[in-house]
Write a protein that holds these residues in place. Structure first.
Motif, PDB file in Angstrom:
ATOM      1  N   SER A  39      40.973  58.345  46.676  1.00 56.76           N
ATOM      2  CA  SER A  39      39.764  57.695  46.959  1.00 56.76           C
ATOM      3  C   SER A  39      38.938  57.005  45.898  1.00 56.76           C
ATOM      4  N   ALA A  40      39.580  56.598  44.831  1.00 58.25           N
ATOM      5  CA  ALA A  40      38.914  56.277  43.547  1.00 58.25           C
ATOM      6  C   ALA A  40      38.094  56.887  42.907  1.00 58.25           C
ATOM      7  N   ALA A  41      38.144  58.140  43.196  1.00 60.27           N
ATOM      8  CA  ALA A  41      37.162  58.898  42.595  1.00 60.27           C
ATOM      9  C   ALA A  41      37.497  59.302  41.112  1.00 60.27           C
ATOM     10  N   PHE A  42      38.441  59.191  40.668  1.00 63.43           N
ATOM     11  CA  PHE A  42      39.163  59.425  39.354  1.00 63.43           C
ATOM     12  C   PHE A  42      40.097  58.298  38.717  1.00 63.43           C
ATOM     13  N   SER A  43      39.860  57.916  37.536  1.00 65.66           N
ATOM     14  CA  SER A  43      41.070  56.845  37.053  1.00 65.66           C
ATOM     15  C   SER A  43      41.599  57.385  35.601  1.00 65.66           C
ATOM     16  N   ASP A  44      42.421  57.062  35.141  1.00 67.59           N
ATOM     17  CA  ASP A  44      43.164  57.443  34.032  1.00 67.59           C
ATOM     18  C   ASP A  44      43.505  56.153  33.244  1.00 67.59           C
ATOM     19  N   TYR A  45      43.470  56.026  31.871  1.00 65.20           N
ATOM     20  CA  TYR A  45      44.051  55.004  30.981  1.00 65.20           C
ATOM     21  C   TYR A  45      44.917  55.435  29.854  1.00 65.20           C
ATOM     22  N   ALA A  46      45.616  54.701  29.566  1.00 59.04           N
ATOM     23  CA  ALA A  46      46.420  54.702  28.247  1.00 59.04           C
ATOM     24  C   ALA A  46      45.482  54.358  27.261  1.00 59.04           C
ATOM     25  N   ASP A  47      45.579  54.992  26.140  1.00 61.85           N
ATOM     26  CA  ASP A  47      44.537  54.974  24.919  1.00 61.85           C
ATOM     27  C   ASP A  47      44.647  53.452  24.805  1.00 61.85           C
ATOM     28  N   SER A  48      45.669  52.780  24.559  1.00 52.34           N
ATOM     29  CA  SER A  48      45.839  51.369  24.054  1.00 52.34           C
ATOM     30  C   SER A  48      45.021  50.244  24.905  1.00 52.34           C
ATOM     31  N   VAL A  49      44.706  50.732  25.974  1.00 46.89           N
ATOM     32  CA  VAL A  49      43.945  49.779  27.088  1.00 46.89           C
ATOM     33  C   VAL A  49      42.625  50.246  27.304  1.00 46.89           C
ATOM     34  N   LYS A  50      42.199  51.583  26.826  1.00 46.10           N
ATOM     35  CA  LYS A  50      40.945  52.343  27.329  1.00 46.10           C
ATOM     36  C   LYS A  50      39.690  51.172  26.659  1.00 46.10           C
ATOM     37  N   GLY A  51      38.777  50.962  27.648  1.00 43.40           N
ATOM     38  CA  GLY A  51      37.522  50.160  27.224  1.00 43.40           C
ATOM     39  C   GLY A  51      37.749  48.638  27.344  1.00 43.40           C
ATOM     40  N   ARG A  52      39.076  48.175  27.549  1.00 39.53           N
ATOM     41  CA  ARG A  52      39.468  46.873  27.900  1.00 39.53           C
ATOM     42  C   ARG A  52      39.779  46.708  29.223  1.00 39.53           C
ATOM     43  N   PHE A  53      40.641  47.618  29.857  1.00 31.79           N
ATOM     44  CA  PHE A  53      41.126  47.295  31.450  1.00 31.79           C
ATOM     45  C   PHE A  53      40.371  48.088  32.339  1.00 31.79           C
ATOM     46  N   ALA A  54      40.385  47.933  33.302  1.00 33.54           N
ATOM     47  CA  ALA A  54      39.673  48.505  34.512  1.00 33.54           C
ATOM     48  C   ALA A  54      40.383  48.500  35.746  1.00 33.54           C
ATOM     49  N   ILE A  55      40.926  49.775  36.153  1.00 34.33           N
ATOM     50  CA  ILE A  55      41.730  49.712  37.609  1.00 34.33           C
ATOM     51  C   ILE A  55      40.541  50.080  38.701  1.00 34.33           C
ATOM     52  N   SER A  56      40.761  49.412  39.630  1.00 40.04           N
ATOM     53  CA  SER A  56      40.104  49.686  40.815  1.00 40.04           C
ATOM     54  C   SER A  56      40.846  49.440  42.247  1.00 40.04           C
ATOM     55  N   ARG A  57      40.374  49.880  43.326  1.00 40.21           N
ATOM     56  CA  ARG A  57      41.299  49.738  44.584  1.00 40.21           C
ATOM     57  C   ARG A  57      40.340  49.545  45.773  1.00 40.21           C
ATOM     58  N   ASP A  58      40.849  48.561  46.702  1.00 37.86           N
ATOM     59  CA  ASP A  58      39.870  48.546  48.147  1.00 37.86           C
ATOM     60  C   ASP A  58      40.946  48.987  49.173  1.00 37.86           C
ATOM     61  N   ASN A  59      40.542  50.073  49.742  1.00 37.66           N
ATOM     62  CA  ASN A  59      41.504  50.667  50.595  1.00 37.66           C
ATOM     63  C   ASN A  59      41.647  49.944  52.098  1.00 37.66           C
ATOM     64  N   ALA A  60      39.948  49.290  52.193  1.00 34.68           N
ATOM     65  CA  ALA A  60      40.138  48.377  53.419  1.00 34.68           C
ATOM     66  C   ALA A  60      41.309  47.170  53.474  1.00 34.68           C
ATOM     67  N   LYS A  61      41.149  46.913  52.099  1.00 35.58           N
ATOM     68  CA  LYS A  61      42.123  45.578  51.982  1.00 35.58           C
ATOM     69  C   LYS A  61      43.832  46.007  51.451  1.00 35.58           C
ATOM     70  N   ASN A  62      43.947  47.209  51.417  1.00 33.63           N
ATOM     71  CA  ASN A  62      45.238  47.591  50.970  1.00 33.63           C
ATOM     72  C   ASN A  62      45.621  47.117  49.659  1.00 33.63           C
ATOM     73  N   THR A  63      44.749  47.032  48.565  1.00 40.37           N
ATOM     74  CA  THR A  63      44.891  46.333  47.426  1.00 40.37           C
ATOM     75  C   THR A  63      44.396  47.024  46.255  1.00 40.37           C
ATOM     76  N   VAL A  64      45.021  47.106  45.235  1.00 37.28           N
ATOM     77  CA  VAL A  64      44.767  47.624  43.850  1.00 37.28           C
ATOM     78  C   VAL A  64      44.875  46.551  42.840  1.00 37.28           C
ATOM     79  N   TYR A  65      43.768  46.778  41.979  1.00 32.19           N
ATOM     80  CA  TYR A  65      43.470  45.805  40.995  1.00 32.19           C
ATOM     81  C   TYR A  65      43.531  46.264  39.693  1.00 32.19           C
ATOM     82  N   LEU A  66      43.710  45.193  38.514  1.00 31.82           N
ATOM     83  CA  LEU A  66      43.846  45.682  37.215  1.00 31.82           C
ATOM     84  C   LEU A  66      42.906  44.504  36.529  1.00 31.82           C
ATOM     85  N   GLN A  67      41.789  44.880  36.008  1.00 36.36           N
ATOM     86  CA  GLN A  67      40.916  43.938  35.454  1.00 36.36           C
ATOM     87  C   GLN A  67      41.325  44.068  33.992  1.00 36.36           C
TER      88      GLN A  67
END
Length: 124
Positions: free
Chosen positions: A54-82
């Motif tokens: 449900s995108a309620a929780f996300s987790d990151y490796a320490d090496s990318v925390k603060g620089r990368f962002a994961i998100s998803r759009d279930n209506a579009k069946n797509t997950v993103y990594l900014q």
């Protein structure tokens, strides 16, 4: 089972940004926890980021925390990594993966379905 196709990789200078997308087939995308992993030449595959159904929780490796962002759009069946503030050490093949586990995990073997990967190259 879900089929996954990544896109958005490429060559970028250090400090730049890229946005990866992972499109999933099927109607059950919202039932999967999703993860991004990466593998650099000569190195083992490593967890980058994960997001719950449900995108309620996300987790990151320490090496990318603060620089990368994961998100998803279930209506579009797509997950993103900014990916922002990219560094040469972020160079790798990035793959998305789907897991049916009850909780979000960082271990690759928890993910049953994988995309083919997309190359990200960061020049210095």
């Amino acid at each position: 089972q879900v089929q996954l196709v990544e896109s958005g990789g490429g060559l970028v200078q250090a400090g730049g940004s890229l946005r990866l997308s992972c499109a999933a087939s099927g109607r059950t995308f919202s039932t999967y926890n999703m993860g991004w992993f990466r593998q650099a030449p000569g190195k083992e595959r490593e967890f980058v980021a994960g997001i719950t159904r449900s995108a309620a929780f996300s987790d990151y490796a320490d090496s990318v925390k603060g620089r990368f962002a994961i998100s998803r759009d279930n209506a579009k069946n797509t997950v993103y990594l900014q990916m922002n503030s990219l560094k040469p050490e972020d160079t790798a093949v990035y793959s998305c993966a789907a897991a049916s586990t009850p909780i979000l995990l960082r271990i690759a073997r928890a993910y049953a379905d994988w995309g083919q990967g997309t190359q990200v190259t960061v020049s210095s």
